[in-house]
Scaffold this active site. Structure first.
Site, PDB file in Angstrom:
ATOM      1  N   MET A 179       0.808  -1.227   0.000  1.00  0.00           N
ATOM      2  CA  MET A 179       0.000   0.000   0.000  1.00  0.00           C
ATOM      3  C   MET A 179       0.841   1.277   0.000  1.00  0.00           C
ATOM      4  O   MET A 179       0.306   2.358  -0.222  1.00  0.00           O
ATOM      5  CB  MET A 179      -1.005   0.012   1.154  1.00  0.00           C
ATOM      6  CG  MET A 179      -2.276  -0.791   0.874  1.00  0.00           C
ATOM      7  SD  MET A 179      -2.962  -0.590  -0.809  1.00  0.00           S
ATOM      8  CE  MET A 179      -3.341   1.160  -0.844  1.00  0.00           C
ATOM      9  N   ASP A 180       2.132   1.179   0.249  1.00  0.00           N
ATOM     10  CA  ASP A 180       2.975   2.351  -0.016  1.00  0.00           C
ATOM     11  C   ASP A 180       3.083   2.561  -1.523  1.00  0.00           C
ATOM     12  O   ASP A 180       2.989   3.683  -2.023  1.00  0.00           O
ATOM     13  CB  ASP A 180       4.370   2.166   0.581  1.00  0.00           C
ATOM     14  CG  ASP A 180       4.387   2.474   2.075  1.00  0.00           C
ATOM     15  OD1 ASP A 180       3.373   2.960   2.595  1.00  0.00           O
ATOM     16  OD2 ASP A 180       5.421   2.214   2.724  1.00  0.00           O
ATOM     17  N   HIS A 181       3.271   1.464  -2.239  1.00  0.00           N
ATOM     18  CA  HIS A 181       3.404   1.587  -3.693  1.00  0.00           C
ATOM     19  C   HIS A 181       2.061   1.944  -4.321  1.00  0.00           C
ATOM     20  O   HIS A 181       1.950   2.890  -5.092  1.00  0.00           O
ATOM     21  CB  HIS A 181       3.991   0.304  -4.276  1.00  0.00           C
ATOM     22  CG  HIS A 181       5.359   0.043  -3.711  1.00  0.00           C
ATOM     23  ND1 HIS A 181       6.478   0.660  -4.205  1.00  0.00           N
ATOM     24  CD2 HIS A 181       5.760  -0.670  -2.641  1.00  0.00           C
ATOM     25  CE1 HIS A 181       7.525   0.305  -3.481  1.00  0.00           C
ATOM     26  NE2 HIS A 181       7.115  -0.501  -2.519  1.00  0.00           N
ATOM     27  N   GLN A 211      -4.348   6.446   2.861  1.00  0.00           N
ATOM     28  CA  GLN A 211      -3.736   5.186   2.436  1.00  0.00           C
ATOM     29  C   GLN A 211      -4.657   3.996   2.711  1.00  0.00           C
ATOM     30  O   GLN A 211      -4.733   3.067   1.920  1.00  0.00           O
ATOM     31  CB  GLN A 211      -2.407   5.011   3.180  1.00  0.00           C
ATOM     32  CG  GLN A 211      -1.535   3.917   2.611  1.00  0.00           C
ATOM     33  CD  GLN A 211      -0.216   3.783   3.358  1.00  0.00           C
ATOM     34  OE1 GLN A 211      -0.118   4.125   4.537  1.00  0.00           O
ATOM     35  NE2 GLN A 211       0.810   3.301   2.684  1.00  0.00           N
TER      36      GLN A 211
END
Lengths: 416, 446
Positions: A179-181, A211
């Site tokens: 979920m960062d990407h 996010q």
């Protein structure tokens, strides 16, 4: 009107300037793609508050902030400006930069820019057309806006961690900060949508990205199964491991291969592919049993079916399975290791997937390229990840009209 | 004759992509990128083969009754679109695509390489009369190269892309790498396809010219594996999978902790700094579960700090501290640990099943993360809750409407956009270019 011009643009987003306060992974992933498309991304840090991915696994164990492999891949095609916004002159210079920019990106927790006196309303006073993208865990409104996430937190809360695993076991989850990407991708998507809208209307806006919400938006089918059929995903036979329960297709799984912890995947989606699979594995007796005669019956008996297939795959390497089955027209794949992706995959090689460029401290930077080819505005690895403060002098003097004399003062007083 | 349309596409006032027309020729891989454009105001015309897109056969189905208009998998990935049911292989069908492309802004397609060009529907053909056209081809492996004609599905993309190598268990002997469910190989591909498409639309504003974009799902997944490639490229080592947490080249402390209600929370960054450590120990002490963690040596560890994924340096003391914390967590509910920890600024999260967010007041009430989308074809006043917007724009709405029934807008598009007469439509129907089945299907539905 003059004749139409043939414009040679250096990238699709040429002419877009991005002030990048983002750090760690999610924000830098977002601005990396903007930079890859040709935007001028100015990454703002200072010596006391640098992106601490700069310290992640530095090559050679050095204390240099310029030798982290992950930093290198996330921050290519950006410029680095050291600026201390806590100093009044630093804030003045930042405001000058905002006047000359199109986009501001940050992934701090939700009140940081407000505390700086730089909430969206203030930004608009400085530059009415600014597009401000905040990337926080929970968004800038709502009762839990002060809660914080890292990638794994967002994955856990949104449901993605729970959806990954074998039934009856703990969650396998994601082996990295997916979920960062993906949160970064949604930032990029939203910013480009806002830029397209601004071209037409002249109106900027605040994009309030959460996010966790970006993760929730990926769980559409499961949520509908609950809101329509009242069937929760949290139930005995779930998550489905590597099987495909809702497609009623089988075989669909991972299978063990020759070698230590080596695996392949096979996904048969129709009768033709089933016939090809049976031929490719040498028409064994089990394949003609009634219980494997239709997709429905294969699905119902996939436990035994998978065991038979594994008897064949275990005698082959993952790439042998991949080659044999793909040549026969069956969707199959090797669970590829990083080494295989970086060194061996002929498709990735053919497509120049790993790109190289000289880097002052690393010798050369080797990074994954953007996964697409654009006919008019092709991707270029224009510059490696910036050394800390590498472009401060040029940005201060060329863009912000700081005199060489003042530049020295800025450095001396710790503003630059 | 085709029945009247159930749903005239709503006016899309104020969406950021209002005014952009997209022709979608996509299956499982690309349907999501078109949805994301439609939800933000683009007009998306989905071209479906006669009988409807194959994704309509994928479950789960409403009331578990398979029907092309009841696939929840299809619903989730196809909101905000119009459906044109068309035989694109017949000459008249190809002509319809060419005429639509002549005034469209974007073509999105995910057929195997070479298929559309073989029908005279490649970028060269379609952009001949419309140089502003942007066309994005989203394929398994790309338009060229040794794997170009290989077949793929979501699990193949996740295996070949390296994602599965990072996902799974290190404490379940013999267990395979895991494909996270939810069609993420397709979604990663769609996200990249959309990014290229939007960049080209922006560029066109200045150059006056569209372009062709060749996106590979294989490369898209390969560029979405975080530490895996940088670690190999610079250290020559493969990361390996570890239960519920980051891949790494060395074993790391487990972050999944079981709670008293049988759920799990993700726990990390115990020794972030002294302040947060003391607040954690105080919280544990309040319920009598701090054991020996008030002792000085733990404070020293917290003073040392360790930001990042590792909970603490790998020492006996930190292992012990983690065990004490684990016992404390086992005595509390997941919700209490999650909210209690977040109130102390620990970024811990509850491992939720997706539907559990419908009951989270922050997302469901304050942020309106779920959208009630009307389904009038199922009865007056019927609506269902869908997951909503992945982003919130202050000046522009996210605005989704329900996915189209098979061929729902065929007649509307052909007669209004392409000015076919009623007689023309009958001829198309007789010649098998468009479907004559819609009346029957609608009856089956209700």
């Amino acid at each position: 009107m003059s004749e139409p011009q043939t414009l040679l643009r250096k990238g699709a987003l040429e002419g877009v300037r991005v002030i990048d306060f983002s750090w760690i992974v999610a924000g830098p992933q977002c601005t990396r793609i903007l930079g890859d498309f040709g935007a001028d991304v100015i990454k703002i840090e200072n010596d006391a508050n640098m992106d601490y991915i700069r310290a992640s696994r530095p090559v050679g164990g050095s204390s240099s902030p310029n030798r982290s492999p992950l930093f290198t891949t996330l921050n290519r095609n950006k410029r680095s400006l050291t600026l201390n916004v806590m100093h009044p002159r630093g804030m003045e210079l930042l405001k000058e930069l905002i006047k000359k920019s199109d986009v501001i990106v940050e992934n701090f927790s939700s009140r940081v820019l407000e505390k700086w006196g730089l909430g969206y309303e203030e930004q608009k006073k400085i530059n009415p057309q600014i597009i401000y993208c905040s990337m926080s865990g929970f968004g800038h409104t709502g009762r839990d806006r002060d809660f914080v996430t890292w990638g794994p937190t967002a994955q856990a809360l949104s449901g993605l961690t729970f959806m990954s695993g074998l039934p009856g076991e703990e969650s396998a989850g994601w082996g990295f900060s997916y979920m960062d990407h993906t949160g970064g991708f949604y930032g990029t998507i939203a910013i480009m949508m806002a830029l397209i809208h601004r071209n037409k209307t002249g109106v900027g806006q605040h994009i309030d990205l959460s996010q966790v919400e970006s993760g929730i938006a990926l769980t559409g089918t499961s949520v509908l199964d609950y809101t329509v059929n009242n069937r929760p995903f949290r139930r005995d036979e779930m998550p489905p491991g590597n099987r495909a329960p809702d497609r009623r297709i089988a075989p669909h799984n991972t299978y063990p291969c020759k070698g230590d912890d080596r695996w392949c995947v096979i996904a048969v989606t129709n009768e033709d592919e089933w016939g090809s699979l049976v031929d490719a594995v040498g028409n064994p007796g089990w394949a003609s049993e009634d219980r494997f005669a239709s997709m429905e019956s294969r699905s119902a008996n996939q436990e035994s079916l998978d065991a038979f297939i594994a008897e064949w795959t275990i005698n082959h390497s993952p790439h042998e399975v991949f080659d044999i089955l793909q040549k026969a027209g069956v969707p199959a794949g090797a669970v590829q290791t990083p080494m295989e992706r970086a060194e061996k995959d002929p498709q990735l090689k053919h497509r120049d997937f790993i790109a190289e460029i000289p880097h002052e401290e690393l010798g050369k930077a080797r990074v994954e390229s953007i996964p697409m080819r654009m006919s008019e505005t092709p991707w270029k690895l224009e510059r490696p990840s910036p050394l800390l403060g590498e472009h401060s002098a040029e940005i201060y003097t060329e863009l912000l009209d700081v005199t060489p004399e003042e530049l020295i003062t800025l450095y001396e007083e710790g503003i630059a | 004759m085709i029945s009247q349309s159930h749903q005239t596409p709503p006016e899309r006032i104020g969406g950021v992509l209002q005014g952009i027309t997209v022709i979608e020729l996509c299956g499982a891989r690309g349907q999501f990128m078109a949805k994301l454009m439609g939800d933000m105001g683009a007009r998306v015309i989905k071209i479906e083969p006669l009988g409807g897109a194959p994704e309509r056969q994928i479950g789960p189905f409403m009331d578990d009754a398979p029907h092309p208009d009841r696939s929840l998998f299809f619903w989730a990935h196809n909101t905000s679109k119009e459906s044109l049911e068309l035989n694109i292989e017949a000459p008249e069908g190809r002509k319809i695509i060419r005429r639509l492309a002549a005034t469209a802004d974007v073509i999105l397609e995910d057929f195997e390489p070479g298929y559309l060009p073989s029908l005279g529907l490649g970028y060269k053909n379609l952009s001949a009369g419309n140089e502003r056209l942007v066309m994005t081809s989203l394929t398994a492996f790309g338009q060229d190269g040794p794997y170009r004609d290989y077949k793929s599905t979501d699990i193949v993309a996740l295996a070949m892309g390296g994602i599965m190598h990072s996902c799974g268990y290190d404490d379940l002997p013999g267990s395979p790498p895991i494909r996270p469910s939810g069609d993420h190989g397709d979604k990663i591909a769609s996200h990249y396809g959309l990014m290229g498409t939007l960049a080209a639309i922006f560029n066109r504003h200045f150059s006056g010219k569209g372009q062709y974009i060749d996106v590979s799902a294989h490369e898209a997944c390969n560029s979405t594996t975080e530490h895996a490639l940088p670690t190999y490229l610079y250290e020559g080592e493969n990361v390996f999978r570890q239960t519920g947490r980051h891949h790494s080249t060395t074993p790391t402390p487990k972050t999944l902790c079981k709670t008293s209600d049988g759920k799990y929370v993700i726990v990390f960054q115990l020794f972030n700094n002294l302040h947060s450590w003391l607040s954690l120990v105080r919280w544990m002490g309040d319920v009598g579960m701090a054991e020996d963690l008030q002792e000085e040596r733990y404070k020293d560890m917290a003073r040392g700090g360790s930001r990042g994924m590792r909970a603490a340096p790998d020492t006996t003391d930190s292992d012990h501290a983690f065990e004490v914390v684990r016992r404390f967590i086992a005595s509390q509910t997941a919700k209490d640990i999650y909210r209690g920890a977040q109130n102390l600024k620990f970024p811990w999260g509850e491992v939720r099943s997706p539907e559990e967010n419908l009951n989270d007041p922050h997302f469901a009430e304050d942020r309106q993360m779920f959208a009630d989308i009307p389904h009038p074809e199922l009865g007056e006043g019927v609506s269902f809750k869908y997951v909503g917007r992945p982003y919130r724009f202050t000046e522009s709405p996210w605005n989704a409407f329900r996915p189209p029934l098979v061929g729902e807008h065929t007649e509307l598009i052909l007669s209004v956009d392409l000015e076919y007469s009623e007689q023309d439509l009958k001829t198309l129907e007789l010649n098998g270019i468009i479907s004559s089945n819609q009346n029957q299907r609608s009856k089956d539905l209700t």
